[in-house]
Design a protein around this motif. Structure first.
Motif, PDB file in Angstrom:
ATOM      1  N   ARG A  37      -5.767  -2.970   5.465  1.00 11.94           N
ATOM      2  CA  ARG A  37      -6.424  -3.935   6.338  1.00 11.94           C
ATOM      3  C   ARG A  37      -5.372  -4.737   7.104  1.00 11.94           C
ATOM      4  O   ARG A  37      -4.396  -5.215   6.535  1.00 11.94           O
ATOM      5  CB  ARG A  37      -7.304  -4.875   5.507  1.00 11.94           C
ATOM      6  CG  ARG A  37      -8.093  -5.858   6.349  1.00 11.94           C
ATOM      7  CD  ARG A  37      -8.970  -6.737   5.481  1.00 11.94           C
ATOM      8  NE  ARG A  37      -9.780  -7.640   6.305  1.00 11.94           N
ATOM      9  CZ  ARG A  37     -10.613  -8.553   5.828  1.00 11.94           C
ATOM     10  NH1 ARG A  37     -10.763  -8.683   4.519  1.00 11.94           N
ATOM     11  NH2 ARG A  37     -11.301  -9.338   6.635  1.00 11.94           N
ATOM     12  N   GLN A  38      -5.615  -4.896   8.388  1.00 11.81           N
ATOM     13  CA  GLN A  38      -4.652  -5.571   9.240  1.00 11.81           C
ATOM     14  C   GLN A  38      -4.941  -7.069   9.346  1.00 11.81           C
ATOM     15  O   GLN A  38      -6.079  -7.505   9.230  1.00 11.81           O
ATOM     16  CB  GLN A  38      -4.670  -4.940  10.640  1.00 11.81           C
ATOM     17  CG  GLN A  38      -4.230  -3.483  10.636  1.00 11.81           C
ATOM     18  CD  GLN A  38      -2.799  -3.338  10.177  1.00 11.81           C
ATOM     19  OE1 GLN A  38      -1.859  -3.628  10.900  1.00 11.81           O
ATOM     20  NE2 GLN A  38      -2.623  -2.899   8.936  1.00 11.81           N
ATOM     21  N   TYR A  42      -3.280 -10.080   5.094  1.00 14.46           N
ATOM     22  CA  TYR A  42      -3.714  -8.859   4.418  1.00 14.46           C
ATOM     23  C   TYR A  42      -2.537  -7.909   4.181  1.00 14.46           C
ATOM     24  O   TYR A  42      -1.505  -8.311   3.687  1.00 14.46           O
ATOM     25  CB  TYR A  42      -4.863  -8.225   5.215  1.00 14.46           C
ATOM     26  CG  TYR A  42      -6.046  -9.151   5.325  1.00 14.46           C
ATOM     27  CD1 TYR A  42      -6.770  -9.511   4.196  1.00 14.46           C
ATOM     28  CD2 TYR A  42      -6.418  -9.709   6.549  1.00 14.46           C
ATOM     29  CE1 TYR A  42      -7.844 -10.380   4.272  1.00 14.46           C
ATOM     30  CE2 TYR A  42      -7.496 -10.579   6.646  1.00 14.46           C
ATOM     31  CZ  TYR A  42      -8.209 -10.915   5.508  1.00 14.46           C
ATOM     32  OH  TYR A  42      -9.262 -11.787   5.584  1.00 14.46           O
ATOM     33  N   TRP A 145      -4.780  -4.606   0.261  1.00 20.83           N
ATOM     34  CA  TRP A 145      -6.105  -4.587   0.883  1.00 20.83           C
ATOM     35  C   TRP A 145      -6.255  -3.224   1.554  1.00 20.83           C
ATOM     36  O   TRP A 145      -5.774  -3.022   2.668  1.00 20.83           O
ATOM     37  CB  TRP A 145      -6.230  -5.693   1.925  1.00 20.83           C
ATOM     38  CG  TRP A 145      -6.165  -7.087   1.411  1.00 20.83           C
ATOM     39  CD1 TRP A 145      -5.047  -7.827   1.143  1.00 20.83           C
ATOM     40  CD2 TRP A 145      -7.275  -7.937   1.129  1.00 20.83           C
ATOM     41  NE1 TRP A 145      -5.388  -9.073   0.692  1.00 20.83           N
ATOM     42  CE2 TRP A 145      -6.753  -9.181   0.687  1.00 20.83           C
ATOM     43  CE3 TRP A 145      -8.665  -7.778   1.214  1.00 20.83           C
ATOM     44  CZ2 TRP A 145      -7.569 -10.241   0.324  1.00 20.83           C
ATOM     45  CZ3 TRP A 145      -9.471  -8.843   0.856  1.00 20.83           C
ATOM     46  CH2 TRP A 145      -8.930 -10.062   0.423  1.00 20.83           C
ATOM     47  N   ASN A 147      -8.265  -0.454   3.525  1.00 19.79           N
ATOM     48  CA  ASN A 147      -9.435  -0.401   4.402  1.00 19.79           C
ATOM     49  C   ASN A 147     -10.576   0.317   3.692  1.00 19.79           C
ATOM     50  O   ASN A 147     -10.385   1.398   3.132  1.00 19.79           O
ATOM     51  CB  ASN A 147      -9.107   0.338   5.695  1.00 19.79           C
ATOM     52  CG  ASN A 147      -8.348  -0.530   6.681  1.00 19.79           C
ATOM     53  OD1 ASN A 147      -8.626  -1.715   6.809  1.00 19.79           O
ATOM     54  ND2 ASN A 147      -7.387   0.053   7.373  1.00 19.79           N
ATOM     55  N   ALA A 224     -14.906  -5.222   4.369  1.00 19.42           N
ATOM     56  CA  ALA A 224     -13.804  -4.637   5.131  1.00 19.42           C
ATOM     57  C   ALA A 224     -12.795  -3.903   4.269  1.00 19.42           C
ATOM     58  O   ALA A 224     -12.063  -3.042   4.781  1.00 19.42           O
ATOM     59  CB  ALA A 224     -13.092  -5.737   5.929  1.00 19.42           C
ATOM     60  N   ALA A 225     -12.710  -4.237   2.962  1.00 19.93           N
ATOM     61  CA  ALA A 225     -11.573  -3.729   2.195  1.00 19.93           C
ATOM     62  C   ALA A 225     -11.916  -3.629   0.717  1.00 19.93           C
ATOM     63  O   ALA A 225     -12.875  -4.253   0.228  1.00 19.93           O
ATOM     64  CB  ALA A 225     -10.362  -4.648   2.381  1.00 19.93           C
TER      65      ALA A 225
END
Length: 262
Positions: A37-38, A42, A145, A147, A224-225
């Motif tokens: 995750r960006q 993160y 984290w 994705n 998201a993660a």
């Protein structure tokens, strides 16, 4: 050396390391696909000198009680090093070594060393905490984290813990061990034979998180993660299961992510 961004590469795998942002791994791309995750909070950050939450931010060392800032009220969470700038000690094409000197609010002097080694099908993380002065309790862990979705394929988790730490209303282990509950989780699990968790994106990639350590926190409550966090002790472990760093014996831990394409 500076704390500028480092890019490691091995085959068609590339990792970005951010010494200036908590020594975290900012990205891991396999065949051009980003696994992490960006965002500045993160990627994957080192948890040190403690992992997860400390109850009300307080821990005892002998007769002394220390108070850490309540950065996740009513608790302190995930150590101090993720908020600091690390120094780059060494860089090669596929390896970086970072160091971080423990400073206030942590009450003891010490040095953290983090080695990040990339291969075409794996990433190996090795961290140590050492002191040349007074001994102190500490923990080491990693907080990736991953994705949840890769190209539309949603991650599934597979692991077989010996127990789950029962979680109280305050999010901390009660001290009771129970059988694994159905997810979603923000929970700590015991794996005495070593951490072994498989993250699968069906049709895309299978990634295994392994470590000789016996504790792992799994957090998958966000869309998201998913997070799989090997660590040297449970949440609040500075109080319940302290691991001592001494001038003769540093605290060391390692974790490996290995993957194969499906």
């Amino acid at each position: 050396m500076s704390n500028k961004t480092i890019t490691l590469s091995a085959g068609d795998t590339e990792a970005t390391v951010l010494p200036g942002n908590g020594g975290r791994i900012g990205g891991l791309r396999v065949g051009g696909v980003e696994l992490l995750r960006q965002g500045e909070r993160y990627g994957c950050f080192p948890m040190v000198p403690w992992c997860g939450r400390i109850r009300e931010g307080r821990f005892r060392d002998g007769a002394t009680v220390h108070q850490m800032p309540l950065n996740s009220p009513p608790h302190a969470i995930h150590g101090t090093a993720r908020d600091g700038a690390w120094r780059t000690a060494r860089v090669a094409d596929a390896e970086a070594v970072l160091t971080y000197d423990l400073v206030e609010p942590w009450p003891y002097p010490g040095r953290v060393t983090h080695q990040i080694a990339l291969a075409e099908d794996s990433l190996t993380l090795t961290m140590s905490v050492e002191t040349y002065e007074s001994s102190f309790p500490a923990q080491i862990g990693w907080h990736p984290w991953f994705n949840r979705s890769l190209d539309g394929s949603d991650a599934t988790l597979a692991f077989d813990p010996a127990w789950q730490e029962e979680r109280g209303d305050d999010h901390l282990p009660t001290g009771k061990r129970i059988d694994r509950t159905p997810g979603p989780w923000d929970d700590c699990f015991g794996m005495p034979g070593g951490v072994d968790v498989t993250v699968t994106w069906p049709g895309r990639l299978e990634l295994k998180v392994t470590s000789p350590e016996e504790w792992v926190v799994v957090y998958d409550e966000q869309d998201a993660a998913v997070c799989v966090e090997p660590q040297t002790g449970p949440p609040n472990g500075l109080n319940t299961l302290p691991r001592m760093v001494t001038p003769l014996e540093p605290l060391e831990a390692t974790a490996t992510w290995s993957w194969r394409r499906l």
